[in-house]
Scaffold this active site. Sequence first.
Site, short mmCIF file in Angstrom:
data_model
loop_
_atom_site.label_atom_id
_atom_site.label_comp_id
_atom_site.label_asym_id
_atom_site.label_seq_id
_atom_site.Cartn_x
_atom_site.Cartn_y
_atom_site.Cartn_z
N GLU A 29 35.44 42.72 -100.90
CA GLU A 29 36.16 42.81 -99.63
C GLU A 29 36.49 44.28 -99.34
O GLU A 29 37.09 44.95 -100.17
CB GLU A 29 37.46 41.99 -99.73
N LEU A 58 35.71 37.08 -96.75
CA LEU A 58 36.94 37.06 -97.55
C LEU A 58 37.03 35.77 -98.37
O LEU A 58 37.57 34.77 -97.89
CB LEU A 58 38.14 37.19 -96.61
N GLU A 60 37.19 35.03 -102.74
CA GLU A 60 36.92 35.49 -104.11
C GLU A 60 36.00 34.53 -104.84
O GLU A 60 35.15 34.96 -105.64
CB GLU A 60 38.22 35.65 -104.88
N GLN A 82 39.69 42.49 -105.04
CA GLN A 82 40.55 43.53 -104.44
C GLN A 82 41.83 43.79 -105.24
O GLN A 82 42.27 44.93 -105.34
CB GLN A 82 40.88 43.13 -103.00
N PHE A 83 42.41 42.73 -105.77
CA PHE A 83 43.54 42.85 -106.71
C PHE A 83 43.35 41.76 -107.76
O PHE A 83 42.96 40.63 -107.41
CB PHE A 83 44.88 42.64 -106.00
N PHE A 88 42.82 34.08 -109.81
CA PHE A 88 42.89 32.61 -109.78
C PHE A 88 41.89 32.03 -108.77
O PHE A 88 41.37 30.95 -108.97
CB PHE A 88 44.32 32.16 -109.47
N HIS A 129 49.81 40.83 -106.81
CA HIS A 129 48.96 42.02 -106.80
C HIS A 129 49.06 42.81 -108.11
O HIS A 129 48.21 43.64 -108.38
CB HIS A 129 49.35 42.96 -105.66
C1 TPP Z 1 43.17 35.54 -101.89
C2 TPP Z 1 43.36 36.88 -101.31
N1 TPP Z 1 42.31 37.72 -101.24
C3 TPP Z 1 42.46 38.96 -100.75
C4 TPP Z 1 43.67 39.40 -100.31
C5 TPP Z 1 43.83 40.83 -99.82
N2 TPP Z 1 43.96 40.86 -98.39
C6 TPP Z 1 45.17 40.85 -97.82
S1 TPP Z 1 45.08 40.73 -96.17
C7 TPP Z 1 43.39 40.73 -96.19
C8 TPP Z 1 42.63 40.59 -94.90
C9 TPP Z 1 43.05 39.38 -94.15
O1 TPP Z 1 42.45 39.34 -92.91
P1 TPP Z 1 42.71 38.18 -91.88
O2 TPP Z 1 42.64 36.86 -92.55
O3 TPP Z 1 41.82 38.40 -90.74
O4 TPP Z 1 44.23 38.36 -91.45
P2 TPP Z 1 44.92 39.61 -90.74
O5 TPP Z 1 45.43 40.49 -91.82
O6 TPP Z 1 43.92 40.25 -89.87
O7 TPP Z 1 46.07 39.05 -89.98
C10 TPP Z 1 42.93 40.82 -97.49
C11 TPP Z 1 41.50 40.90 -97.88
C12 TPP Z 1 44.75 38.48 -100.41
N3 TPP Z 1 45.99 38.81 -100.03
N4 TPP Z 1 44.57 37.23 -100.90
#
Ligand code: TPP
Lengths: 325, 363
Positions: A29, A58, A60, A82-83, A88, A129
């Site tokens: 990601e 997006l 995992e 990413q973290f 999980f 995280h």
């Molecule tokens: C399971 C998981 N994977 C990755 C992340 C890291 N992360 C946080 S926000 C994000 C992007 C999310 O995008 P979107 O669903 O379009 O929502 P937006 O932030 O644009 O509102 C990512 C990859 C996370 N929090 N949880």
Amino acid sequence: MAQMTMIQAITDAMRNELKNDENVLVFGEDVGQNGGVFRATEGLQKEFGEDRVFDTPLAESGIGGLAIGLALEGYRPVPEIQFFGFLFEVMDSVAGQMNRIRFRTGGTKNQPITVRAPFGGGVHTPEMHADSLEGLIAQTPGIKVVIPSTPYEAKGLLISSIRDNDPVVFLEHMKLYRSFREEVPEEEYTIELGKAAVKREGKDVTVVAYGAMVHSSLKAAEELEKEGIDVEVIDLRTVSPVDYETVMESVKKTGRAVVVQEAQRQAGIAANIVAEIQERAILHLEAPVLRVTAADTIYPFSEAEDVWLPNHQDIVEKIKAVVNF
Amino acid sequence: MTILKHVLESVENQFETFQILNEDGKIVNKADMPELSDEELKELMRRMVYTRVLDQRSIALNRQGRLGFYAPTAGQEASQLGSHFALEKEDYLLPGYRDVPQLIWQGLPLHQAFLWSRGHFAGGQFPEDVRALFPQIIIGAQYVQAAGVALGIKKRGKQAVAVTWTGDGGTSQGDFYEGMNFAGAYKAPAIFIAQNNGFAISVPREKQSSAKTLAQKAIAAGIEGIQVDGMDVLAVYAATKHARNRAINGEGPTLIETLTYRYGPHTMSGDDPTRYRSDELNSEWEKKDPLIRFRKFLEGKKLWSEEEEAKVIEDAKNDIKEAIKKADQAPKQKVTDLIGFMYEELPVNLQAQMEEYQAKESK
Ligand SMILES: Cc1ncc(C[n+]2csc(CCOP(=O)(O)OP(=O)(O)O)c2C)c(N)n1
Ligand SMILES: [Mg+2]
């Protein structure tokens, strides 16, 4: 030679391997144009193209499955989670699939995958995280777990991980990403997986640590030097498999040991090391082997993490306890 | 097998964007205009203005180190508050990390939202009448849980719905499909909202999926899907109200895709949107701004004035100041607090650690 932070050394290792082997693929990601949320893949897509370095949707579990499939097709995937708290989401791929494929196929197929992920506390992230989940994977047969503590070692260990023909989880402590620079050769070099390093020699007590806790342990050792306590610090570098030879050699010399981990006390890496020490070196011990760990709670809300995380003071206390036993 | 190609095409072509107010604040779809009183229309505007101020102040407070984790909301007010406005107090909310405004309008005290941002446990101790889970950090997790809440609501025979929000990136998670599929299979009263702001951190929407719309993902789960202009608060409201009525009538869940945009960075933790978005794209979306559009509409009906807007801004600023003061008074967290939250009864390992930390922390 160049002065590099750990994150730069990590980028450098990936660049080296992307150049070295056309089967190496880097994905995850935000790793493409954005260069990763920590910039670990900065510039790599530009240099090697979207074919080799690319963003994924997006998911995992999708990233894990993609890595497994690409490995089956002969690639050498270097996916980023990413973290590591999102382990999980990708747990089945990591602990239920890629680590078992060599075994299931009677040794006829391999999975040369390196799953990279930032982890570790002290940088005020939201929940999920910062958790130290290395113990979960270290308990999983069929996969190696590598945790560097310096820029120099990060580069050598990551190159070795990518070249390894079995799956490796490569964990990068976020606190160490930019905390200091050191000389890192521009040319390639490897550091053997499964080999610990003695980071400080001493004769009175052995401290075994990994990741950010190596630096807390070194700080504790410096402080105790003023009090005449001579501390040896071992950096495991690979927490699965553990280099017990180096640990035992040291413990047999000092007769005393403290094992340090940032993770919670229940189960985990440190518990296993204590167990091995008593099996292999009990007659050399002058005191019980003690642990420095966090408490057995969920990783705390960010405002409380500084009081929760083990620090050099906790290590000093435990060292004194084994020395004065 | 030409038929296969045509199935996809015909499905995709059915997902038009539902709109009521155009960018000039003119009604373009009279038939679907929701029945809202003048007071309710003004309340919607009040909430959007208030929330915009809250966003600006939160960003400033974060920069001053007085707030912790924060995901900016400006641009998404119609999507967030229009959908929330269609809900009732007895509905259950499962928001994502950006959806703090919905929680606040559901009754979460502002100082608690601030404490959540700071990473203080009191930020998760919601008042009993706020039927909601804390903002989800794990993307997609709330979608499957919403199916569970909805099934629970159905089994109890309550007249309520479970509502969950995620982003465009979130629609790629397995949990997204599982949640809709489960709720659909049980015909449970759930509303799934996918706020498509065009990016998941840096990854553009087109890279998430080959699907032309996110709304069409409902089809595979056998539930209704609708794509809405997420900068049009009336359209979002009407779509959510419709979904709620269907859910309550036992017609099952709905997926709503809102087309929206976040003006700010992804979060305040080091994201640099200039790495992946152009100024042109930003200004293209700013022209669609939900507040400007709705303000024009209300002004046309003589329902809104500069004075009214100034008053809302003033109120919001005062509330925020008070809430920060209150958040500052929260007790410093201790490891012993955290240990205390682990189980109903402390197991032996934690009993020992409780004593150890009590001694340490009382020093
Ligand atoms: C399971 C998981 N994977 C990755 C992340 C890291 N992360 C946080 S926000 C994000 C992007 C999310 O995008 P979107 O669903 O379009 O929502 P937006 O932030 O644009 O509102 C990512 C990859 C996370 N929090 N949880
Ligand atoms: Mg998005």
